[in-house]
Structures are given as structure tokens and as C-alpha cells.
Enzyme design. Structure first.
Site, short mmCIF file in Angstrom:
data_model
loop_
_atom_site.label_atom_id
_atom_site.label_comp_id
_atom_site.label_asym_id
_atom_site.label_seq_id
_atom_site.Cartn_x
_atom_site.Cartn_y
_atom_site.Cartn_z
N LYS A 141 0.81 -1.21 0.00
CA LYS A 141 0.00 0.00 0.00
C LYS A 141 0.86 1.28 0.00
O LYS A 141 0.36 2.35 -0.29
CB LYS A 141 -0.96 0.00 1.18
CG LYS A 141 -2.09 -1.03 1.01
CD LYS A 141 -3.15 -0.90 2.09
CE LYS A 141 -4.32 -1.86 1.87
NZ LYS A 141 -3.96 -3.26 2.18
C1 LIG Z 1 -4.64 -4.43 1.59
C2 LIG Z 1 -3.90 -5.72 1.56
C3 LIG Z 1 -4.27 -6.79 0.72
C4 LIG Z 1 -5.48 -6.73 -0.18
O1 LIG Z 1 -5.31 -5.87 -1.27
P1 LIG Z 1 -6.57 -5.39 -2.13
O2 LIG Z 1 -6.04 -4.39 -3.08
O3 LIG Z 1 -7.55 -4.81 -1.14
O4 LIG Z 1 -7.13 -6.60 -2.80
C5 LIG Z 1 -3.49 -7.92 0.71
N1 LIG Z 1 -2.42 -8.05 1.53
C6 LIG Z 1 -2.05 -7.06 2.37
C7 LIG Z 1 -0.88 -7.27 3.26
C8 LIG Z 1 -2.77 -5.86 2.42
O5 LIG Z 1 -2.41 -4.89 3.29
#
Ligand SMILES: *Cc1c(COP(=O)(O)O)cnc(C)c1O
Length: 433
Positions: A107
Site C-alpha cells: 500500500k
Molecule cells: C490491503 C492488503 C491486501 C489486499 O489488497 P486489495 O487491493 O484490497 O485486494 C493484501 N495483503 C495485504 C498485506 C494488504 O495490506
């Protein structure tokens, strides 16, 4: 480039409008009107290019009409101040490690990009921009760190007191500068309600420049396509070009949708796999053609505990609503906590590769789904040390904590306490200079 709403009940928007609004007024998701195909030469030469060089070319395809090229280049280069290495786990299975950024999760890419894009649009404006974000843990840390020190922007992270892990809390309560953590005496839902009410409040709207940084924002969503190109470039360096399968641990489906966009831009990916935990709404959709959201259940891979994946609308949109077209490009899989434990331990002991619980779902879906002759990449979305309690218990071994995380742990927590009622929150916001 204009952005239309997937609900088609709101007028299309400029990039600046789409980014500062997040969600369209009709509650739809802003989506670019065109997805440009990149020239074949780009895919040939990618093996010799850096992560930043590749990403700048991809960014120009989306944002080139709206942002001056030099500015865009600065935004991209500044966002990607870390690597995303492709690491061989065994045989034809590779891990794309997306956890080398400041908060050790993928993210970081979207959050850092969005922060810099907002700062670009806010330049020369008199009012400071105030970003409100409600978090149950991980989003708050990525957003807070992404915006840290970005001029002209103040960030307020609302989180439920006593309901996030210590390591997560430290990542957004110790930063200071333009980041304020608000410790709400309530639940995550209360935090979300407070943020939503603030956006709808006429007085606040008039007096301050409020915006949200949630994950459906195009400025967080589109930059996630960068590392799909870079992953392929790293395979090219190994002389692998064909039959590439990419598997994405998915919750809200923003990450995988960015990969589907990359494919539409010409990236030669044969197919995708969406890996779920027990929240398998998408897998059920693939099987039955019916999209049936349900309340989420808590699992070991908690960032994927999503009962109504918010980017589902963008996936449907991309395939013109065709279930069979979606099934042709994307397979699905889902795993229980027991299966996550079993696979995480197995891969650690057998291949000496330490997965986190989310990446474990990705790895297993790939290991089970890969056909002869195919090369598979799964996205390792977070560093295992972010879940060290769980992971240590599963492998029966100590997990080394990276220095970045240790530094957060040494910081001093600073928060503003708040009761979970809108009157108090509004009074607080109105008191800000
Ligand atoms: C947010 C997140 C996901 C999921 O990603 P999406 O884009 O919501 O499908 C998977 N793994 C981790 C560690 C995350 O923080």
C-alpha cells in the site's frame, strides 16, 4: 484524460476532481475513459530499464495529459524510493516482494503516489488540504507515512482505541509533523462514520478543504500497475517471456485490478489468479456468476477480510460485464486459516522462504494452479514481521524484525483522544488553524 463513474449517474471528472473526491457523487468508482496500449518496443526494452524508468512510462499513459512531464517524473521517482525485487522461491515460482517500502506493505506505493499528486494539485492554493482517514490498522500506516512531510497537507488518522496492534499503532502515532493520530473511544465503524459525517457536513465543507485517502481513489489505485510491469521486466532479464501467470492475494481487489489494467495496456500476462482467504466472495462469483457480498469473517490474513470487495465494479467494467470473459482471464482460490498455517510452515521449512499470511494465500494458489510450462509470480504484499506474533507461532522460530519496524517501535506515541460523537469531532476540526 477524463474519469467516468462506474454507476454512470454522475458527470465525468478531471483527474484533479477524481483525486480530491475519491468516490464519485453517485457512489460509483472513477475509472479512466481510455486505457492506452503501450508500444511493443517498450516491452522489448523493459529488461534494461529501472523500476522508476518503467513506472514513469506507465504513469505517462494515464496522467501524461494532466501533469507536466517533469513534475510527473518527480512524483514517480519520489514515490518509488525503494525496490520491488522478484525472488525465486522454487522451480517456476517467484515472489514479487512489495514490502520494501516505509511501512513494509504494497500500500506504500499507492499512498505515496497519491500524497505527491495531491500536493501537486494543491500547489499555490491558499488553503491547506486536510486528509481524513479511518483505519483498522494497515491503511492508516501506509497513508500517514505516504503523506509524511508533504507540504500543504495535514493528515488526521482516526483509529479505534485499543483495537489495533501495537506495531500498527506505532506506525501512525509516532510520526508527528503533518500527521495527527486521533484515538477514538469506539470501534472502527465509529471512526468511519465520523469521517463520512465530516465530508457531508455543510459548515466544514465551506470552511475547510477536506479530502479522503481511501483505497478506491484513482491516485492510489492506478500506480499499483507499475510493479506488474517491473515484475515482467525482471523475468525478461532471466529470458522468460511467455506463459506468465500472476497471482494476487486479494481483499478489496484494487491490487489485482491494477494488474488487469496492465494487461489491457499490453503487458503479456497469460492469466491471473485471485487468492482469497475464507472471504471467498469473488471465487463464488467465478463459480456461479452471482456476486453475493456477505459480512466479512476474521482470518489470519486480516487485510483480506473483505465481504464486499470495493473494486469488483471496476473488474466487471473492464470486461464489459461478461462473466465468461472474466473467467477466461482470472481464476480463483480460497484458503482457511489451517491451510494458511500449513503452507506458511511448509514453505519456510522446505524452501527457507518466509511468507506472511497474505502472501501465503498467493503462493498456495499459484503452486496449486500453475500448469506445466508456465512461470508464476505471486505478490508478497507485506513483510512477515508485520505479523510476527502469528508467524513465529506457526513456524516455531524467531522472526527477525527489520530496522524500519524497530525504529517505529522506539518512537513515542502521541494522540488526540476523542469521544465517538460527531459533535466532538466537528468541534475539534473547527478549532484547527
Ligand atoms: C490491503 C492488503 C491486501 C489486499 O489488497 P486489495 O487491493 O484490497 O485486494 C493484501 N495483503 C495485504 C498485506 C494488504 O495490506
Amino acid at each position: 484524460m477524463r474519469y467516468y463513474s462506474t454507476n454512470r449517474q454522475a458527470p465525468s471528472a478531471t483527474l484533479e476532481e477524481a483525486v480530491s473526491r475519491g468516490l464519485a457523487p453517485d457512489k460509483g468508482l472513477y475509472t479512466p475513459e481510455t486505457i492506452k496500449r503501450l508500444p511493443p518496443a517498450f516491452f522489448h526494452n523493459m529488461g534494461e530499464m529501472s523500476f522508476q524508468e518503467i513506472s514513469f512510462i506507465v504513469a505517462e499513459a494515464f496522467f501524461g495529459e494532466d501533469i507536466d512531464a517533469n513534475e510527473l517524473k518527480n512524483i514517480v521517482y519520489d514515490t518509488l524510493c525503494f525496490d520491488a525485487p522478484l525472488v525465486k522461491v522454487h522451480d517456476a515460482i517467484y515472489s514479487l516482494e512489495l514490502f520494501h517500502g516505509p511501512t513494509l506493505a504494497f500500500k506504500d506505493v499507492g499512498a505515496r503516489f497519491m500524497a505527491r499528486l495531491l500536493a501537486y494539485f494543491n500547489k499555490g492554493k491558499r488553503k491547506e488540504m486536510r486528509v481524513l482517514v479511518a483505519t483498522s490498522g494497515d491503511t492508516g500506516s501506509a497513508v500517514a507515512n505516504g503523506f509524511l512531510g508533504v507540504p500543504g497537507i495535514q493528515v488526521y488518522v482516526l483509529y479505534p482505541k485499543g483495537k489495533v496492534s501495537e506495531i500498527q499503532e506505532k506506525q501512525f502515532t509516532t510520526l508527528g509533523r503533518n500527521i495527527t493520530a486521533i484515538e477514538v473511544n469506539g470501534t472502527f465503524d465509529d471512526c468511519q462514520r465520523l469521517v463520512k459525517s465530516a465530508f457531508m457536513d455543510k459548515d466544514l465543507q465551506k470552511t475547510m478543504n477536506l479530502t479522503s485517502a481511501n483505497s478506491i481513489n484513482v491516485a492510489r489505485f492506478l500506480p499499483q500497475s507499475f510493479y506488474y510491469f517491473y515484475a515482467y521486466a525482471q523475468l525478461l532479464r532471466l529470458d522468460i517471456t511467455d506463459d506468465v501467470v500472476i497471482c494476487v492475494p486479494s481483499g478489496n481487489f484494487g491490487n489485482i485490478t491494477a494488474g488487469l489494467f496492465a494487461k489491457r495496456m499490453g503487458l503479456p500476462v497469460k492469466r491471473f489468479i485471485a487468492a482469497n482467504n475464507r472471504n471467498d466472495i469473488f471465487l463464488q462469483y467465478l463459480r456461479t456468476g452471482k456476486y453475493e457480498p456477505r459480512p466479512s469473517i476474521q482470518t489470519l490474513a486480516n487485510a483480506m477480510d473483505v465481504g464486499a470487495p470495493s473494486n469488483f465494479a471496476r473488474v466487471v467494467e473492464l470486461y464489459g460485464g461478461s462473466h465468461s470473459a472474466i473467467c477466461a482471464d482470472i481464476a480463483g482460490a480460497a484458503y482457511s486459516d489451517d491451510q494458511i498455517r500449513e503452507t506458511l510452515a511448509d514453505v519456510y521449512h522446505r524452501y527457507h522462504y518466509l511468507l506472511d499470511p497474505h502472501g501465503t494465500c498467493g503462493y498456495r494458489a499459484l503452486a496449486e494452479g500453475l500448469q506445466t510450462g508456465e512461470t508464476g509470480i505471486f505478490l508478497e504484499t507485506a513483510h512477515p514481521a508485520k505479523f510476527c506474533g502469528t508467524v513465529e507461532e506457526i513456524i516455531g522460530d524467531k522472526v527477525e524484525i527489520p530496522e524500519t519496524l524497530q525504529r517505529f517501535m522506539q518512537g513515542k506515541k502521541q494522540t488526540i483522544p476523542l469521544e465517538a460523537d460527531f459533535f466532538s469531532f466537528k468541534r475539534y476540526l473547527s478549532s484547527l488553524k
